[in-house]
Write an enzyme that holds these catalytic residues in place. Structure first.
Site, PDB file in Angstrom:
ATOM      1  CG  HIS A  75      33.780  39.423  36.112  1.00 38.32           C
ATOM      2  ND1 HIS A  75      35.101  39.068  36.069  1.00 38.32           N
ATOM      3  CD2 HIS A  75      33.333  38.994  37.327  1.00 38.32           C
ATOM      4  CE1 HIS A  75      35.454  38.452  37.193  1.00 38.32           C
ATOM      5  NE2 HIS A  75      34.387  38.379  37.976  1.00 38.32           N
TER       6      HIS A  75
ATOM      7  CG  ASP B 124      37.506  41.886  34.729  1.00 34.71           C
ATOM      8  OD1 ASP B 124      36.315  41.496  34.702  1.00 34.71           O
ATOM      9  OD2 ASP B 124      37.956  42.586  35.668  1.00 34.71           O
TER      10      ASP B 124
ATOM     11  CD  GLU C 180      34.014  41.598  39.747  1.00 35.36           C
ATOM     12  OE1 GLU C 180      33.572  41.595  40.904  1.00 35.36           O
ATOM     13  OE2 GLU C 180      35.101  41.055  39.429  1.00 35.36           O
ATOM     14  CD  GLU C 181      38.340  39.871  39.466  1.00 30.97           C
ATOM     15  OE1 GLU C 181      38.445  40.381  40.604  1.00 30.97           O
ATOM     16  OE2 GLU C 181      37.951  38.723  39.272  1.00 30.97           O
TER      17      GLU C 181
ATOM     18  CG  ASP D  97      31.776  37.171  40.348  1.00 36.75           C
ATOM     19  OD1 ASP D  97      32.580  36.223  40.339  1.00 36.75           O
ATOM     20  OD2 ASP D  97      32.126  38.366  40.361  1.00 36.75           O
TER      21      ASP D  97
ATOM     22  CG  HIS E 202      41.097  36.728  43.391  1.00 34.41           C
ATOM     23  ND1 HIS E 202      41.160  38.076  43.679  1.00 34.41           N
ATOM     24  CD2 HIS E 202      40.067  36.608  42.526  1.00 34.41           C
ATOM     25  CE1 HIS E 202      40.215  38.720  43.019  1.00 34.41           C
ATOM     26  NE2 HIS E 202      39.540  37.834  42.300  1.00 34.41           N
TER      27      HIS E 202
END
Length: 408
Positions: A93, A95, A160-161, A188, A382
């Site tokens: 992904h 994003d 995706e997030e 991921d 994150h």
């Protein structure tokens, strides 16, 4: 042939640093996170791939009026194989999440820093490590004139997030891209050794629960109906009673049981001496896949009805997330192929696992497409000063290239 491919990948450090750096410069934040979407990043990636010899490119743009250009772009790069059956997809992904508190970063989160074999910056691991590894593997074939046995497709999805509404969910609903014999690797998630292959997820249920009572003075509870008290009772009963009804164990998962947790609570009255007439709290439920969520909700309804009657309040809920996921069999060919590739590159024996978190793999499994989540990651996603190891990007690229060359 693999040695030639591996040698190319090992000599590509400058290329991977360049790609990670340029991707990081283009923050791909969802409008839900205050951003403008993925367009700048995907347009750069599309041009970069074409300039490096990957020319079979197609865009599938999900409309989103909030985003730059009014779209959330999804990009597919195709490397044709000798056969167009049993195609291998590698899905990452584009994003990212916001950087959070900037004072916790040692450097600008949108400028990659190379230090001690690490790349540091927002998104360099989540999900640019997997994205970059897949691109390096593809370049090792394309730039050396090597045709894989089966067609390879790199899929770069949006959103995706924030739930994949404009990414894989939109593609599955609006495009006919996948075939039943396709296999999908999603780089991921994983662990520091690369020994876990995620094949299953718990069913996910998030509930927003509202209670309507009657506000009154703290000294006269007899004149009201305490919405907060009723909500507390419901939260405790759901937490304590649902595990008794849904009590199976499955060693594929850690923890190996279903969980039912009260989490967020919204503010009600601002002062201590008022009994609230309204209350809102949330439940996060991760349920072993053998239990349909409709059965869980039936139990929630039963318990909620009892508490409502006992406390003289009205209660209702809204499902903020409701995702049920089929599993990819641990014996599926994809799992076996990936296991062999990891063993060859890293010398590690893999094991299949299930997780409590949700991934985009669930959407594919639910339409009958075998998918696995794998990577050799340090799981800094994150966090401030997010990082990816250069050696992991190179190693994962070798694993992906090995899969691409699998005869199957």
């Amino acid at each position: 042939m693999l040695e030639k491919i591996y040698s190319y990948i090992e000599s590509s450090t400058a290329t991977l640093v360049e790609l990670e750096t340029e991707l990081c410069k283009r923050p791909a934040l969802s409008p839900d996170s205050g951003g403008v979407g993925e367009l700048d990043k995907v347009e750069f990636l599309q041009s970069w791939l074409k300039a490096h010899g990957i020319t079979q490119l197609e865009r599938h743009d999900a409309p989103d009026s909030r985003a730059k250009g009014g779209v959330r772009p999804n990009l597919i790069a195709t490397i044709p194989g000798k056969s167009d059956t049993r195609r291998l997809w590698i899905m990452s992904h584009t994003d990212v999440v916001p950087p959070g508190e900037l004072s916790l970063w040692n450097n600008d989160p949108w400028q990659v820093v190379v230090k001690d074999g690490r790349l540091i910056g927002r998104g360099v691991e989540d999900n640019q490590q997997g994205l970059t590894s897949s691109v390096l593997a593809a370049l090792a074939l394309v730039q050396q004139g090597i045709t894989p046995p089966h067609t390879v497709k790199l899929l770069f999805v949006a959103d995706e997030e924030m739930g994949s509404e404009y990414g894989i969910q939109w593609l599955l609903a609006n495009r006919n891209l996948f075939r039943p014999d396709d296999m999908v690797v999603i780089p991921d998630g994983g662990d520091e050794k690369g020994e876990t292959i995620e094949v299953a997820e718990k069913n996910l249920l998030w509930l927003k629960i509202k209670t309507k009572g009657k506000q009154c003075h703290g000294s006269r509870p007899d004149q009201g109906a305490n919405a907060h008290l009723a909500a507390c009772e419901l939260a405790v009963r759901l937490h304590d009673e649902l595990p008794l009804r849904f009590n199976a164990r499955n060693k594929l998962f850690d923890p190996d049981y279903s969980t039912f947790e009260p989490t967020k609570h919204e503010a009600n009255v601002p002062n201590v001496n008022t009994i609230p007439g309204d209350d809102v709290f949330y439940m996060d439920m991760r349920v072993l896949p053998q239990y349909p969520l409709q059965d869980v909700l039936a139990e929630v309804d039963r318990i909620m009805t009892e508490v409502s009657k006992k406390r003289g309040v009205e209660m209702s809920y809204e499902a903020l997330q409701r995702v049920e996921s089929r599993a990819t069999s641990p014996d599926a060919p994809l799992v076996q192929f990936l296991s062999r590739a990891v063993k060859q590159v890293y010398g590690v024996d893999t094991r299949p696992i299930g997780i409590g978190g949700g991934t985009v793999g669930a959407y594919l499994r639910n339409v009958g497409i075998d998918s696995v989540v794998w990577g050799r990651l340090h799981e800094s996603a994150h966090q401030p000063n997010e990082y990816a190891l250069i050696e992991n990007i190179i190693g994962d690229a070798k694993v992906m290239a090995t899969l691409m060359m699998e005869e199957r």
